[in-house]
Scaffold this motif. Sequence first.
Motif, PDB file in Angstrom:
ATOM      1  N   TYR A  71       0.368  -0.934   0.187  1.00 29.29           N
ATOM      2  CA  TYR A  71       0.114  -0.715  -0.058  1.00 29.29           C
ATOM      3  C   TYR A  71       0.770   1.380   0.144  1.00 29.29           C
ATOM      4  O   TYR A  71       0.613   2.236  -1.087  1.00 29.29           O
ATOM      5  CB  TYR A  71      -1.025  -0.175   0.996  1.00 29.29           C
ATOM      6  CG  TYR A  71      -1.607   1.441   1.530  1.00 29.29           C
ATOM      7  CD1 TYR A  71      -2.792   1.897   0.603  1.00 29.29           C
ATOM      8  CD2 TYR A  71      -1.551   2.107   2.326  1.00 29.29           C
ATOM      9  CE1 TYR A  71      -3.648   2.269   0.657  1.00 29.29           C
ATOM     10  CE2 TYR A  71      -2.202   3.499   2.587  1.00 29.29           C
ATOM     11  CZ  TYR A  71      -3.103   3.317   1.994  1.00 29.29           C
ATOM     12  OH  TYR A  71      -4.308   4.739   2.132  1.00 29.29           O
ATOM     13  N   LEU A 108      -2.740   0.812  -7.644  1.00 27.64           N
ATOM     14  CA  LEU A 108      -3.756   0.965  -6.500  1.00 27.64           C
ATOM     15  C   LEU A 108      -5.130   0.434  -7.196  1.00 27.64           C
ATOM     16  O   LEU A 108      -5.185   1.106  -7.968  1.00 27.64           O
ATOM     17  CB  LEU A 108      -3.880   1.596  -5.475  1.00 27.64           C
ATOM     18  CG  LEU A 108      -2.128   1.772  -4.803  1.00 27.64           C
ATOM     19  CD1 LEU A 108      -2.395   2.316  -3.446  1.00 27.64           C
ATOM     20  CD2 LEU A 108      -2.755   0.524  -3.352  1.00 27.64           C
ATOM     21  N   MET A 138      -5.626  -3.853  -5.247  1.00 29.57           N
ATOM     22  CA  MET A 138      -4.631  -3.390  -6.280  1.00 29.57           C
ATOM     23  C   MET A 138      -5.182  -4.609  -8.144  1.00 29.57           C
ATOM     24  O   MET A 138      -5.796  -5.162  -7.586  1.00 29.57           O
ATOM     25  CB  MET A 138      -3.285  -3.710  -6.221  1.00 29.57           C
ATOM     26  CG  MET A 138      -2.941  -3.319  -5.243  1.00 29.57           C
ATOM     27  SD  MET A 138      -1.281  -3.657  -4.141  1.00 29.57           S
ATOM     28  CE  MET A 138      -0.374  -3.195  -5.167  1.00 29.57           C
TER      29      MET A 138
END
Length: 446
Positions: free
Chosen positions: A276, A419, A442
């Motif tokens: 992330y 993402l 993702m």
Amino acid sequence: MPLPNVLKTPPLFQKLQWILDPVRYMESAVQQYPDLFTADIVGFGDTFVFVQHPEAIQAILTQDHTKFFASGRDNTLLQPLVGDQSLFLLEGQNHRQQRQLLVPPFHGSRLQTYAQQICTLTQMQLSQLLPQQPFIARSLMQQLTLEIIIQVVFGLSHGDQYSQLKQLLTALMDLFRSPLTTSFLFIRSLQKDLGTWSPWGRFLQIRQQIDTLLFTEIAVRRAHPNLDRTDILSMLLLAQDETGQTMSDRALRDELMTLLLAGHETTASALTWGLYWIYKTPGVREKLQYELQSLGDAPNPLEIARLPYLSAVCSETLRITPVAMLTFPRVVQEPIELLGYPLDMGTIVMGCIYLLHQRPELYPNPKAFKPERFLDRQFSPYEFLAFGSGARRCVGDALAMLELKLVLATLVSQAEFELVDAQPELPRRRGVTLTPSRGVKMRLVS
């Protein structure tokens, strides 16, 4: 003697907020009391002193046991999962002896073997992803870390035992995937076996099935020892303490459960957070790729693990979104002062890892992901506390950090991701750890 900085919120509401939204609970409390506060989060009348000042954390983690005792009794929340003879619950001499048996398999030359397994399994997971097909990173990382820990702990990579163990462990941890279901660990009155349709009944059924597999595997290994095996179970079967005693079947079972659950669940969340932050923060992915390319083709995994920027990215991931919120409890053994606050004998204190890592005087702009902080400065073990410290430091810390580095390096260097969801991920309770609230959506670009 009154406890210091007692929160005014009624105990019931404190307990509910701690279970349902621990980050908001901690951040609200630290606004009132920046260095330490008394929290009523376990039960009605049970209190802990949360400590988030590095000087005080150093005191409680390094003072000898005549002042602060590293308690196992106060970890009973974990007992249904790992058992009475887990390292988490043992105390004193029993804890020291068991820890001495568990440390060697996680260090030294063994890491070279584990490193290659980690890279190979990551590449296999990567090969199964479809381009442009969205996936939830938390689910993928849990599958991967479970495969890694089963191979490392048991040396299993196929067969019925492997498949059953993988399926059952996944089902067990999924029972506690939300704050609501986690409440069954915190509230003992909910732990009622009402059959397999009830949450606790289902938990007991899955645990019994896992126990059957573990005790069967232990019996087979005892009957047919193989000195050439390098998995952790094989080494623990041969390990002896200073008196020449080996571990009992029950102790082995409890430590295997500890390693299996702690060794994949926490790492899966850390890896998800790592992905992330790498793909959310401008410039981080590019710097990582440039550093990885500097090693050329087919580098040794341990060379990868020594890369400074990769190491900084992993450390910053564990700082800004630590998986574990608290150190293990310490019990005050004699009246003492901590940051000028008197503490009575029997007071339970815990270092608050999450709040320590958010202190702006240690980490300016603490909500920003900045790996460079770990290149510009070396933090003490009482300023950066991702794996705990002292007698209760995570026994598998070296393996966990190696896995974090190698999985992220393999994914970043061998594929392009992005993402899918632009909304920020927030930390949410999963069992006793913090995980991204939506799991990080993702997709593989190429």
